[in-house]
Write a protein that holds these residues in place. Structure first.
Motif: not given
Length: 372
Positions: A226-250
């Motif tokens: 379900x990842x986009x092309x850029x997202x898949x590259x981010x996951x595939x190329x990274x040593x550790x996974x990082x993300x940003x999220x500004x939604x609530x706790x759930x």
């Protein structure tokens, strides 16, 4: 081009096991409007940085995520590296480490060195600058300079223990809708998708001993499919996974669970939007529960005006219009916390966090007469 290999999941998880709970904030000095103004010679302000990092240290913050900019390096590489060194000395003085951000798709696509405009009244983060910007995406010579900047900065700091990680690219596939979208080059996301692997390649050519990453920030991350092309590259190329999220706790917890399934350490490199449920009180306990690094959106009230909500881009907070609560910023510009209960909770959670695994002793070198 020689380069360090991507870390295996086992190596990444072993590295993470030796870290304290990583808690901190995104940071630029509060008297600047963007990365260029922070890092260029005339406006770099180590005294202000020292003061503000002291406030962060007082509540236990141990990590800062700090953006760099290629245009400053292009015009003054030696001075830029010297200022990075001064900044790292201050980071060390205040018992912190830093995640440096090398490239950024957020903001004005046409960055310029020198005098930066004053912030727009009532508008958050109106003068942020993309790196490398539109020219770096469409001009081969500009692209090459940007890649060499990344390699050079990493190579000069490749073994520095004060650097926790390298964030290769912030929000690489953003098109700045509602802000600079009409100024973006056509096909920007496709160009970024072609550039991103090269950016990782040049970063690794700097032989970093620190992990390399690029953070997800939108979309469905529940599976690789379900990842986009850029997202898949981010996951595939990274040593550790990082993300940003500004939604609530759930929503935050759901995304943490999605990313944990990829089998690598998870770092949240951006949260905090108090008006929409992304609060210190709601998010930090979840981050600690899952042992996820937690980096708040901004540290000190300043010229970024990140205490204003995102809707200020369309409807500025001027005149009688004031936000009900600050969107971001932990400290006011004069030093007192925006909310004392927040910093009390930060201190409490840090005190209750599990201790990192001890680093084992180095193997002894064989002595005379020993088996080899």
């Amino acid at each position: 081009m020689a380069q360090t290999p991507q870390w295996s999941p086992a190596a990444a998880n072993d590295w993470y096991s030796h870290q304290p709970w990583i808690i901190g904030s995104n940071y630029i000095q509060s008297n600047t409007v963007n990365q260029i103004e922070m890092w260029q010679q005339d406006t770099f302000d180590p005294d202000r940085i020292d003061l503000e990092l002291g406030w962060a240290e007082s509540i236990g913050i141990n990590t800062l995520r700090v953006p760099l900019h290629d245009v400053v390096w292009e015009h003054d590489a030696t001075g830029f590296q010297r200022r990075i060194g001064k900044f790292l000395n201050l980071v060390e003085k205040h018992k912190m480490r830093v995640i440096f951000v090398l490239f950024d798709s957020l903001g004005d696509p046409y960055p310029e060195l020198g005098h930066q405009r004053q912030p727009k009244p009532g508008v958050r983060n109106a003068l942020w600058a993309q790196s490398p910007g539109a020219k770096g995406l469409v001009d081969a010579k500009e692209l090459q300079k940007a890649l060499l900047y990344a390699e050079d900065v990493v190579a000069n700091n490749a073994i520095d223990k004060r650097i926790l990680a390298w964030d290769v690219w912030n929000e690489p596939d953003t098109t700045n809708i509602g802000r600079f979208s009409t100024s973006e080059p056509p096909g920007k996301v496709d160009m970024v998708a072609r550039f991103l692997p090269e950016a990782f390649r040049y970063v690794r050519a700097g032989s970093p001993t620190q992990p390399v990453t690029s953070g997800l920030w939108q979309g469905d991350w529940s599976s690789l499919a379900k990842l986009s092309t850029v997202e898949r590259l981010q996951v595939d190329l990274s040593d550790v996974i990082s993300f940003q999220n500004y939604d609530g706790p759930a929503e935050f917890e759901k995304r943490v669970q999605w990313l944990k399934a990829f089998g690598r350490p998870v770092l949240c490199t951006g949260f905090l939007d108090r008006g929409h449920g992304s609060t210190i009180e709601a998010i930090l306990p979840i981050a600690l529960k899952y042992n996820v690094a937690a980096i708040a959106g901004d540290l000190v009230e300043g010229k970024l005006q990140n205490y204003l909500p995102w809707d200020s881009w369309q409807n500025p907070y001027t005149g009688d219009r004031k936000p009900d609560v600050w969107a971001q910023d932990i400290f006011t510009r004069t030093g007192p916390p925006y909310n004392q209960k927040e910093v009390d909770l930060i201190k409490h959670l840090i005190a209750s966090a599990p201790k990192p695994a001890p680093v084992g002793p180095k193997p002894k070198k064989p002595g005379k007469g020993s088996a080899k």
